[in-house]
Design a protein around this motif. Structure first.
Motif, mmCIF file in Angstrom:
data_model
loop_
_atom_site.group_PDB
_atom_site.id
_atom_site.type_symbol
_atom_site.label_atom_id
_atom_site.label_comp_id
_atom_site.label_asym_id
_atom_site.label_seq_id
_atom_site.Cartn_x
_atom_site.Cartn_y
_atom_site.Cartn_z
ATOM 1 N N ALA A 28 39.409 27.012 24.181
ATOM 2 C CA ALA A 28 38.000 27.070 24.578
ATOM 3 C C ALA A 28 37.470 28.502 24.540
ATOM 4 O O ALA A 28 36.306 28.726 24.209
ATOM 5 C CB ALA A 28 37.815 26.476 25.974
ATOM 6 N N GLU A 29 38.322 29.453 24.850
ATOM 7 C CA GLU A 29 37.893 30.844 24.787
ATOM 8 C C GLU A 29 37.726 31.298 23.335
ATOM 9 O O GLU A 29 36.750 31.969 22.999
ATOM 10 C CB GLU A 29 38.919 31.744 25.482
ATOM 11 C CG GLU A 29 38.461 33.184 25.567
ATOM 12 C CD GLU A 29 39.368 34.019 26.454
ATOM 13 O OE1 GLU A 29 39.604 35.178 26.080
ATOM 14 O OE2 GLU A 29 39.821 33.516 27.492
ATOM 15 N N ALA A 30 38.642 30.893 22.465
ATOM 16 C CA ALA A 30 38.589 31.306 21.064
ATOM 17 C C ALA A 30 37.522 30.559 20.273
ATOM 18 O O ALA A 30 36.877 31.135 19.402
ATOM 19 C CB ALA A 30 39.949 31.101 20.403
ATOM 20 N N LEU A 31 37.339 29.278 20.591
ATOM 21 C CA LEU A 31 36.403 28.433 19.848
ATOM 22 C C LEU A 31 35.537 27.620 20.805
ATOM 23 O O LEU A 31 35.664 26.396 20.902
ATOM 24 C CB LEU A 31 37.172 27.485 18.915
ATOM 25 C CG LEU A 31 38.010 28.138 17.813
ATOM 26 C CD1 LEU A 31 38.896 27.111 17.134
ATOM 27 C CD2 LEU A 31 37.114 28.842 16.810
ATOM 28 N N PRO A 32 34.623 28.255 21.511
ATOM 29 C CA PRO A 32 33.823 27.532 22.502
ATOM 30 C C PRO A 32 32.886 26.486 21.902
ATOM 31 O O PRO A 32 32.427 25.602 22.621
ATOM 32 C CB PRO A 32 33.033 28.643 23.209
ATOM 33 C CG PRO A 32 33.021 29.778 22.242
ATOM 34 C CD PRO A 32 34.290 29.675 21.453
ATOM 35 N N ARG A 34 33.929 24.363 19.775
ATOM 36 C CA ARG A 34 34.808 23.243 19.427
ATOM 37 C C ARG A 34 35.557 22.670 20.627
ATOM 38 O O ARG A 34 35.866 21.489 20.653
ATOM 39 C CB ARG A 34 35.856 23.684 18.400
ATOM 40 C CG ARG A 34 35.313 24.218 17.113
ATOM 41 C CD ARG A 34 35.117 23.099 16.121
ATOM 42 N NE ARG A 34 34.871 23.635 14.792
ATOM 43 C CZ ARG A 34 33.687 23.608 14.200
ATOM 44 N NH1 ARG A 34 32.665 23.100 14.822
ATOM 45 N NH2 ARG A 34 33.546 24.092 12.993
ATOM 46 N N PHE A 35 35.901 23.523 21.586
ATOM 47 C CA PHE A 35 36.744 23.105 22.709
ATOM 48 C C PHE A 35 36.046 23.339 24.041
ATOM 49 O O PHE A 35 35.499 24.416 24.276
ATOM 50 C CB PHE A 35 38.076 23.869 22.707
ATOM 51 C CG PHE A 35 38.967 23.519 21.555
ATOM 52 C CD1 PHE A 35 39.800 22.418 21.613
ATOM 53 C CD2 PHE A 35 38.956 24.288 20.404
ATOM 54 C CE1 PHE A 35 40.606 22.093 20.545
ATOM 55 C CE2 PHE A 35 39.764 23.976 19.327
ATOM 56 C CZ PHE A 35 40.589 22.863 19.397
ATOM 57 N N ALA A 36 36.121 22.336 24.901
ATOM 58 C CA ALA A 36 35.527 22.430 26.236
ATOM 59 C C ALA A 36 36.588 22.864 27.244
ATOM 60 O O ALA A 36 37.781 22.651 27.040
ATOM 61 C CB ALA A 36 34.978 21.067 26.648
ATOM 62 N N ARG A 37 36.121 23.458 28.317
ATOM 63 C CA ARG A 37 37.020 23.743 29.442
ATOM 64 C C ARG A 37 37.001 22.517 30.344
ATOM 65 O O ARG A 37 35.939 22.084 30.782
ATOM 66 C CB ARG A 37 36.548 24.966 30.210
ATOM 67 C CG ARG A 37 36.750 26.243 29.435
ATOM 68 C CD ARG A 37 36.496 27.461 30.318
ATOM 69 N NE ARG A 37 36.587 28.678 29.555
ATOM 70 C CZ ARG A 37 37.718 29.353 29.357
ATOM 71 N NH1 ARG A 37 38.842 28.930 29.868
ATOM 72 N NH2 ARG A 37 37.707 30.473 28.655
ATOM 73 N N LEU A 38 38.169 21.973 30.586
ATOM 74 C CA LEU A 38 38.289 20.745 31.370
ATOM 75 C C LEU A 38 39.359 20.889 32.437
ATOM 76 O O LEU A 38 40.362 21.563 32.209
ATOM 77 C CB LEU A 38 38.686 19.577 30.458
ATOM 78 C CG LEU A 38 37.785 19.248 29.283
ATOM 79 C CD1 LEU A 38 38.480 18.264 28.353
ATOM 80 C CD2 LEU A 38 36.488 18.677 29.788
ATOM 81 N N ASP A 39 39.171 20.216 33.555
ATOM 82 C CA ASP A 39 40.235 20.154 34.557
ATOM 83 C C ASP A 39 41.317 19.165 34.128
ATOM 84 O O ASP A 39 42.494 19.426 34.248
ATOM 85 C CB ASP A 39 39.672 19.750 35.924
ATOM 86 C CG ASP A 39 38.848 20.861 36.549
ATOM 87 O OD1 ASP A 39 39.121 22.048 36.256
ATOM 88 O OD2 ASP A 39 37.924 20.544 37.312
ATOM 89 N N GLN A 40 40.883 18.009 33.647
ATOM 90 C CA GLN A 40 41.810 16.978 33.196
ATOM 91 C C GLN A 40 41.764 16.931 31.667
ATOM 92 O O GLN A 40 40.948 16.232 31.095
ATOM 93 C CB GLN A 40 41.448 15.616 33.786
ATOM 94 C CG GLN A 40 41.517 15.541 35.295
ATOM 95 C CD GLN A 40 42.901 15.853 35.829
ATOM 96 O OE1 GLN A 40 43.080 16.866 36.482
ATOM 97 N NE2 GLN A 40 43.864 15.017 35.582
ATOM 98 N N VAL A 41 42.640 17.669 31.023
ATOM 99 C CA VAL A 41 42.670 17.739 29.566
ATOM 100 C C VAL A 41 43.265 16.463 28.986
ATOM 101 O O VAL A 41 42.801 15.940 27.979
ATOM 102 C CB VAL A 41 43.482 18.973 29.092
ATOM 103 C CG1 VAL A 41 43.543 19.037 27.581
ATOM 104 C CG2 VAL A 41 42.883 20.241 29.667
ATOM 105 N N VAL A 42 44.295 15.971 29.623
ATOM 106 C CA VAL A 42 44.990 14.777 29.155
ATOM 107 C C VAL A 42 44.448 13.578 29.920
ATOM 108 O O VAL A 42 44.620 13.493 31.138
ATOM 109 C CB VAL A 42 46.519 14.891 29.381
ATOM 110 C CG1 VAL A 42 47.240 13.659 28.894
ATOM 111 C CG2 VAL A 42 47.060 16.150 28.711
#
Length: 158
Positions: A28-32, A34-42
């Motif tokens: 998420a830091e490298a590709l904001p 494309r990727f979200a910051r989530l608490d529950q990734v899985v």
């Protein structure tokens, strides 16, 4: 350091999610875009699907009583296009080691266990995706003998 590998159980969910979330945060830091910051990734349903099917596996690495690494695998079939040779392969959805335990051989142990799991199921190969920014992962996979099969390219239209 004594590392033990085993199949994940339902009670490992929070620890597995925490380990994978570290990698998600890097993405998420490298590709904001494309990727979200989530608490529950899985997602819990996705996690449970791995424990209920013989063609899926979650391998965890323990150091003492702490979970420090995870590999999530599944068997797949190539698309049924006439131009492609039919094959069965193993796909490594996730391989992650807690930042506190990286560079201690845990990733290699998980990778080696993933290879064994794939071979036991008759896979012709073990495959995964790695993002271009993730040079550490690319170096790790090259160090265990993986090679690049193809690249996905894009043009940003925004």
């Amino acid at each position: 350091m004594n590392i033990r590998l085993r199949s994940a159980v339902a009670g490992d969910y929070d620890a597995v999610n925490a380990i994978i979330r570290e990698g998600q945060d890097e993405h998420a830091e490298a590709l904001p875009d494309r990727f979200a910051r989530l608490d529950q990734v899985v997602a819990m349903g996705w996690y449970r699907s791995f424990s209920k099917q013989p063609n899926k596996e979650i391998i965890v690495a323990e150091c003492g009583d702490k979970l420090v690494g995870v590999a999530m695998l599944e068997m797949k079939q190539s698309p049924s296009f006439e131009a492609l040779v039919p094959r069965t392969y193993a796909y490594l959805n996730e391989l992650a080691v807690a930042s506190t335990h990286q560079r201690q051989g845990i990733g290699k142990k998980l990778y080696t266990a993933s290879l064994a799991w794939a071979r036991e199921r008759g896979a012709s190969s073990l495959e995964l995706n790695v993002w271009e920014f993730n040079e550490r992962a690319q170096q790790f996979y090259a160090s265990v003998g993986m090679r690049t099969l193809h690249r996905m390219l894009f043009t940003d239209l925004t």
